[in-house]
Design a protein around this motif. Structure first.
Motif, mmCIF file in Angstrom:
data_model
loop_
_atom_site.group_PDB
_atom_site.id
_atom_site.type_symbol
_atom_site.label_atom_id
_atom_site.label_comp_id
_atom_site.label_asym_id
_atom_site.label_seq_id
_atom_site.Cartn_x
_atom_site.Cartn_y
_atom_site.Cartn_z
ATOM 1 N N ALA A 287 0.831 -1.214 0.000
ATOM 2 C CA ALA A 287 0.000 0.000 0.000
ATOM 3 C C ALA A 287 0.860 1.256 0.000
ATOM 4 O O ALA A 287 0.504 2.263 -0.615
ATOM 5 C CB ALA A 287 -0.929 -0.013 1.212
ATOM 6 N N SER A 288 2.014 1.229 0.671
ATOM 7 C CA SER A 288 2.889 2.401 0.677
ATOM 8 C C SER A 288 3.488 2.652 -0.699
ATOM 9 O O SER A 288 3.798 3.792 -1.062
ATOM 10 C CB SER A 288 4.021 2.213 1.704
ATOM 11 O OG SER A 288 4.942 1.221 1.264
ATOM 12 N N LEU A 289 3.634 1.615 -1.506
ATOM 13 C CA LEU A 289 4.193 1.759 -2.848
ATOM 14 C C LEU A 289 3.187 2.321 -3.842
ATOM 15 O O LEU A 289 3.522 3.181 -4.673
ATOM 16 C CB LEU A 289 4.692 0.398 -3.365
ATOM 17 C CG LEU A 289 5.976 -0.166 -2.769
ATOM 18 C CD1 LEU A 289 6.237 -1.553 -3.353
ATOM 19 C CD2 LEU A 289 7.157 0.753 -3.049
ATOM 20 N N LEU A 290 1.940 1.839 -3.778
ATOM 21 C CA LEU A 290 0.970 2.141 -4.827
ATOM 22 C C LEU A 290 -0.250 2.907 -4.339
ATOM 23 O O LEU A 290 -1.114 3.263 -5.149
ATOM 24 C CB LEU A 290 0.493 0.830 -5.477
ATOM 25 C CG LEU A 290 1.569 0.023 -6.221
ATOM 26 C CD1 LEU A 290 1.026 -1.339 -6.607
ATOM 27 C CD2 LEU A 290 2.032 0.782 -7.459
ATOM 28 N N GLU A 406 -2.412 10.355 1.368
ATOM 29 C CA GLU A 406 -1.034 10.467 1.841
ATOM 30 C C GLU A 406 -0.063 9.808 0.870
ATOM 31 O O GLU A 406 -0.286 8.688 0.416
ATOM 32 C CB GLU A 406 -0.898 9.799 3.213
ATOM 33 C CG GLU A 406 0.521 9.843 3.781
ATOM 34 C CD GLU A 406 0.666 9.041 5.064
ATOM 35 O OE1 GLU A 406 1.780 9.022 5.626
ATOM 36 O OE2 GLU A 406 -0.339 8.443 5.509
ATOM 37 N N VAL A 407 1.006 10.534 0.546
ATOM 38 C CA VAL A 407 2.080 9.983 -0.276
ATOM 39 C C VAL A 407 3.244 9.637 0.653
ATOM 40 O O VAL A 407 3.784 10.511 1.328
ATOM 41 C CB VAL A 407 2.537 10.988 -1.355
ATOM 42 C CG1 VAL A 407 3.680 10.386 -2.174
ATOM 43 C CG2 VAL A 407 1.371 11.373 -2.253
ATOM 44 N N HIS A 408 3.602 8.391 0.683
ATOM 45 C CA HIS A 408 4.671 7.960 1.590
ATOM 46 C C HIS A 408 6.029 8.399 1.062
ATOM 47 O O HIS A 408 6.295 8.339 -0.149
ATOM 48 C CB HIS A 408 4.657 6.435 1.752
ATOM 49 C CG HIS A 408 3.505 5.935 2.558
ATOM 50 N ND1 HIS A 408 2.239 5.765 2.039
ATOM 51 C CD2 HIS A 408 3.422 5.550 3.866
ATOM 52 C CE1 HIS A 408 1.432 5.301 2.978
ATOM 53 N NE2 HIS A 408 2.135 5.157 4.100
ATOM 54 N N THR A 409 6.873 8.856 1.965
ATOM 55 C CA THR A 409 8.246 9.217 1.588
ATOM 56 C C THR A 409 9.065 7.950 1.392
ATOM 57 O O THR A 409 8.675 6.864 1.812
ATOM 58 C CB THR A 409 8.895 10.070 2.688
ATOM 59 O OG1 THR A 409 9.030 9.277 3.875
ATOM 60 C CG2 THR A 409 8.048 11.308 2.992
ATOM 61 N N LYS A 410 10.227 8.137 0.742
ATOM 62 C CA LYS A 410 11.104 6.984 0.526
ATOM 63 C C LYS A 410 11.535 6.372 1.850
ATOM 64 O O LYS A 410 11.682 5.147 1.971
ATOM 65 C CB LYS A 410 12.326 7.412 -0.285
ATOM 66 C CG LYS A 410 12.003 7.766 -1.738
ATOM 67 C CD LYS A 410 13.267 8.135 -2.492
ATOM 68 C CE LYS A 410 12.928 8.479 -3.946
ATOM 69 N NZ LYS A 410 14.148 8.865 -4.717
#
Length: 627
Positions: A287-290, A406-410
């Motif tokens: 989910a954090s990736l896409l 929310e867009v997850h940071t690297k």
């Protein structure tokens, strides 16, 4: 496909004094059998892991480990079948029964139990005779009488008779019990009296028993295993001179393939990865990736089913591990519940070939195809169907509003990946170990169990000891239902083969125009229908030994054919209105089935397109096989 009685029916049943006594007896007997079955699952894990450790770590193989595991496995299968019958968890077709009034449903439920008792009573003495005959055989490694193993069959049958009768007393009225038992006895008696008339009919008896009797009993709600068994017993007893001891031998043969021992072990492994939080960790990483792209969580759903699928042995368990994690967030983003359950159901069909799939293991068991080849061949075809589903997701969610997502940071993605890494590695470790020949499908499951337990205890610190026994009991119940149906279907397939049906089928299939592609087209249609009625394992065990040799003669690679028929059955299983897997997805998602039907059409078309591609291009299935 359901087995549990309807709650409304159970609550409406009068609790008479005899019913109360039956309830007490059932609880005592149930607790005893469930405890023994749970211990057998645990013993199988210990014995097989000890064998693997001794062979690979100490180079001192335990020559008796496989033999002991085989003996315990038959006991586990029979006691598991008892648990499944007591809990109402044998596979049943309830699509038509569910449309009836509560009173008629209750009556058919009583008949379903009575029909099961009828078969068990008929086969009880041949089972005792079979165990007595096996007493003269001495096992090669342990050097004990084979009766210690074969005795599981008559004892399991006797226990099933007891729990079935107790179930009748617990949930049915006196009138329902009398009508069901007398009605079933009357039908059995009429068939027996008609024996002299049936014998001269020849192959018409195949239609009477294997189409007529099976169809009537299956659609009346009789568990599929008992429907197969009743038809086979009736055909052999009334139209041939075959001793019924031979049928018991075929039951034993079907339930005794050591490769099937992977079934309970992978089921328990699936329960472990859910309990230890490994499944949740994998899903959160995906989910954090896409999650920040349009339709992203739908892509995550497809990817998560690909990773998790097959390990538990139950599609419902796979779905139950994924839906609670993803669905709440997907609904917040405006996704329709009907679209969610439609996608969940179709991913169930899309991932049927993902190893270590129980269907793949069953195919290997009944056809002799290499399990390693099936595991290798199943990965890419599932990707093809997954990409077809992704196209539909892209089209439907191309206008999704992502404001506020929310867009997850690297760094966050890296942290989630680090947390999920032990869980993500498990499916690949399992598949690599089998494909590379490091361990068999049975052995690698014990490695996965120990790995998951250690990860849960040491890394995730999430291991609920209170859930271990219920998980072992659930494993025994589901395994018993699966293995018993394999045994009954094996006996039925043997009966069909002895009748000459397989030769007739081979001639008919060979005459189909279009060569190998014509054969594949007919097979796709046939297995979509079979999937909607019988589910994958019964259909594979029944028709696999008949059709796979024909496919090979028609020029179709057996691994390629396996992928085609598995996907065809999966589409039938998860496509409404008859596909019972669809209703299982609705139950897990807590979504009304009517809502999903509006959205599932596009996904079913995508699966069909993917299936046609897999059928037309054999490379997807066999391109990575070692020649």
């Amino acid at each position: 496909m359901s087995a549990a009685l309807h709650p409304a029916v159970v609550s409406a049943a009068p609790l008479h004094p005899l019913g109360r006594w039956a309830g007490h007896a059932d609880r005592w007997l149930g607790h005893t059998v469930e405890s023994l079955a749970a211990l057998l699952v645990l013993a199988e894990i210990v014995v097989l892991f000890a064998g693997v450790t001794a062979r690979y770590a100490f180079h001192a193989p335990l020559v008796w480990s496989d033999e002991l595991a085989s003996i315990l496995f038959l006991w586990l299968s029979m006691l598991g079948a008892v648990v499944a019958l007591r809990r109402g968890e044998h596979m049943r077709m309830t699509a038509l029964v569910d449309k009836l009034s509560p009173a008629r449903r209750a009556m058919l439920d009583a008949f379903a139990i009575a029909a099961s008792v009828a078969f068990l009573a008929l086969v009880a003495w041949p089972a005792i005779d079979y165990a007595h005959e096996e007493a003269f055989i001495v096992t090669p490694a342990l050097e004990i009488s084979n009766a210690w193993r074969a005795a599981a069959i008559p004892i399991g049958i006797a226990l099933m008779i007891v729990v079935a009768l107790l179930r009748l007393l617990r949930i049915c009225s006196g009138r329902q019990i009398a009508v069901a038992l007398l009605g079933t006895a009357a039908v059995v008696g009429l068939f027996w009296l008609a024996g002299p008339l049936l014998a001269p009919l020849g192959k018409l008896n195949l239609v009477i028993f294997f189409i007529g009797v099976v169809a009537v009993t299956v659609f009346s709600g009789v568990p599929i295993a008992f429907s197969f068994a009743l038809a086979t017993f009736g055909y052999l007893a009334l139209t041939t001179r075959t001793p019924m001891l031979v049928m018991v031998g075929r039951l034993d043969e079907g339930m005794s393939h050591l490769i099937l021992l992977a079934v309970p072990l992978f089921i328990f492994l699936g329960a472990l990865i859910e309990m230890t939080g490994m499944a949740r960790a994998m899903i959160q990483f995906l989910a954090s990736l896409l999650g920040h792209v349009r339709g992203g969580l739908s892509y995550v759903l497809i990817g998560a089913m690909y990773l998790v699928s097959g390990i538990s042995g139950s599609k419902i368990a796979d779905m139950a591990a994924i839906a609670p994690v993803l669905f709440p967030e997907m609904k917040k983003r405006g996704a329709k519940p009907g679209d969610l359950v439609a996608l969940l159901a179709t991913t169930g069909a899309q991932t049927e070939t993902i190893p270590p799939s129980i269907v793949l293991i069953t195919i290997g068991s009944v056809t002799g195809i290499s399990i390693a080849a099936l595991f290798t061949g199943g990965l890419l075809p599932a990707v093809v169907l997954g990409l077809c589903l992704c196209v539909v997701v892209w089209w439907r969610y191309r206008g999704e509003d992502l404001s506020g997502v929310e867009v997850h940071t690297k760094r966050q993605i890296g942290r989630l990946f680090a947390v999920a890494l032990p869980a993500v590695l498990l499916p690949f470790v399992i598949r690599a170990a089998v494909v590379e020949g490091v361990a068999t499908a049975t052995e690698v499951s014990t490695i996965g169990i120990v790995y998951s337990a250690l990860i849960g205890l040491v890394i995730y610190r999430q291991f609920d000891w209170s859930r271990v026994k219920p998980m072992l009991v659930e494993t025994a119940s589901l395994s018993g239902a699966i293995i018993f149906i394999v045994g009954c279907a094996t006996a039925m397939a043997w009966g069909l083969t002895q009748s000459g049906f397989s030769q007739d089928l081979a001639k008919w299939m060979a005459a189909i125009p279009g060569g190998s592609y014509g054969f594949l087209a007919i097979s796709i249609i046939a297995f979509i229908v079979l999937g909607s009625v019988l589910e994958g394992i019964p259909a594979i065990v029944l028709f696999g030994p008949l059709l796979f040799p024909i496919a090979k003669a028609a020029g179709v690679h057996e691994v390629h054919y396996a992928m085609v028929v598995i996907f065809a059955m999966g589409i039938g299983l998860f496509a409404p209105p008859f596909g019972v897997g669809y209703y299982g997805a609705c139950a897990v998602s807590k979504v009304d089935p009517g809502e999903g039907i509006k959205y599932i059409g596009g996904y079913i078309v995508a699966l069909l397109v993917g299936l046609i591609l897999v059928a037309a291009i054999p490379w997807f299935s066999i391109g990575f096989l070692k020649t």
